[in-house]
Design a protein around this motif. Structure first.
Motif: not given
Length: 402
Positions: A301-305, A282-290, A266-273
């Protein structure tokens, strides 16, 4: 020696009968004899013993299409025997008192500070709360469920996502538990293995070769080979999360590069986005989970997909190697993996058609877990009862690892 062998045989037969009733509620003594291969006399005597000790009860005359006297139905007796389960996490302990039929009498989260000892927290709660609800004779055992790899020979923890500094560290925690709970039967178990066992029992998995992969703070795997849990419930035989899917990837604390649980964390998700080069809410969230990623993908959300599809393709690379090594006929994804949603699962299925040994990968079913987040605690209870509990002889002071 002869007495010991007789006790082992008797215990095996008692468990055989109990589990047969667990799987076939309302079965008759005659049907039990036929199913287990034991004589009717032996079945009758052993069932009487289980009934007298409060494990079973006779529910009365059942239905039968045959002529003659109707058979009596046997049922499991709830509310008599319990196992205490403590699930250790970084900031809390999940405490549950579970009946051997699967019902939870007490469930509570014990929050801890960095200065609190897991062992002391569990011991105090057992003595001050659990044993106020039941008699000590009703407590068959205690399970400590850790997010850790445990060495049963050296009796040490050698990889974990929690700090054990207040419990004498990774080398001292098991001796501390053994000493603190010496008046009880106790077991130290791995969380993924317990979740895998719960899935096997409570969703009636029939495949003898089956893999359970759990996403949490790390990625763990438990393997059943010919119906046996590989390495028992200590996770010392497998560490699927440290399978490298990118030798040039980021360095992992284990010493490897591009480990699965690091690249897909989950820590790698912001970098992936960010790497997708497009803006995502999603990048506006304080933390991003699965769960956030899965929910966004579900609603278009096409980026999430795109991120989920890439994660699935990378994950399928690791799965294809696992399949070629042990050839499980079923792979169940549990823990937080379920929150990634249908896109993740479908992309894994598609990717496996393109990676690995097609002859093997095409014979594997993949699905999400059918159980809830607390399943590993019921799995720990059932595992302890099935594997470690002895109907014959005293269990006091018994201590098991895995």
């Amino acid at each position: 020696m002869k007495l010991v062998n007789q006790q082992l045989i008797k215990n095996t037969n008692l468990k055989l009968l109990y589990n047969s009733i667990f799987e076939n509620r309302g079965i008759s003594r005659a049907a039990l004899a036929k199913k287990t291969g034991l004589s009717r006399t032996a079945v009758s005597a052993l069932i009487d013993e289980l009934t007298e000790s409060g494990f079973l009860y006779d529910s009365g005359t059942g239905d039968s299409a045959g002529v003659g006297r109707k058979p009596n139905c046997l049922e499991l007796c709830s509310g008599n025997h319990y196992i205490a389960v403590f699930g250790w996490e970084e900031k809390r302990v999940h405490a549950q008192l579970i009946d051997i039929c699967g019902s939870t009498l007490l469930q509570q989260e014990l929050y801890r500070t960095p200065g609190d000892s897991y062992t002391e927290l569990c011991h105090s709660f057992l003595e001050e709360r659990m044993l106020k609800l039941i008699r000590s004779t009703q407590l068959l055992g205690i399970c400590f469920v850790l997010p850790a790899m445990i060495d049963p020979e050296k009796e040490t923890v050698f990889s974990t996502t929690i700090s054990l500094a207040q419990d004498q560290g990774e080398t001292g925690v098991i001796p501390l538990l053994r000493e603190t709970f010496s008046s009880y039967a106790a077991a130290v178990l791995n969380d993924t293995a317990c979740a895998a066992y719960a899935e096997k029992v409570y969703t009636a998995i029939l495949e003898k070769d089956y893999a359970f992969i759990r996403f949490s703070r790390g990625i763990g795997a438990a393997l059943f080979i010919q119906d046996r849990l590989l390495g028992r419930a200590c996770a010392s035989y497998t560490q699927f999360g440290h399978f490298s899917i990118s030798p040039q990837g980021p360095p992992c604390p284990c010493g490897n590069n591009g480990c699965l649980e690091l690249v897909l964390s989950e820590e790698a998700l912001p970098g992936r986005l960010h790497a997708e080069g497009t803006s995502s809410s999603l990048l506006s969230l304080p933390s991003i989970g699965y769960a956030d990623l899965g929910r966004a993908a579900l609603y278009g959300d096409q980026t999430a997909i795109q991120v989920i599809r890439k994660m699935a393709r990378e994950f399928s690379f690791a799965l294809s190697n696992l399949i070629c090594l042990v050839h499980p006929r079923l792979i169940v994804l549990g823990g937080n993996a379920c929150t990634l949603g249908p896109v993740f699962l479908e992309e894994i299925r598609l990717s496996l058609q393109e990676t690995g040994f097609r002859r093997m990968t095409e014979n594997v079913r993949i699905r999400y877990s059918g159980l809830d987040a607390y399943a590993c605690y019921n799995g720990a209870m059932k595992y302890f009862f099935d594997i470690h509990y002895q109907f014959t002889g005293s269990m006091k002071g018994s201590f098991f690892i895995g």
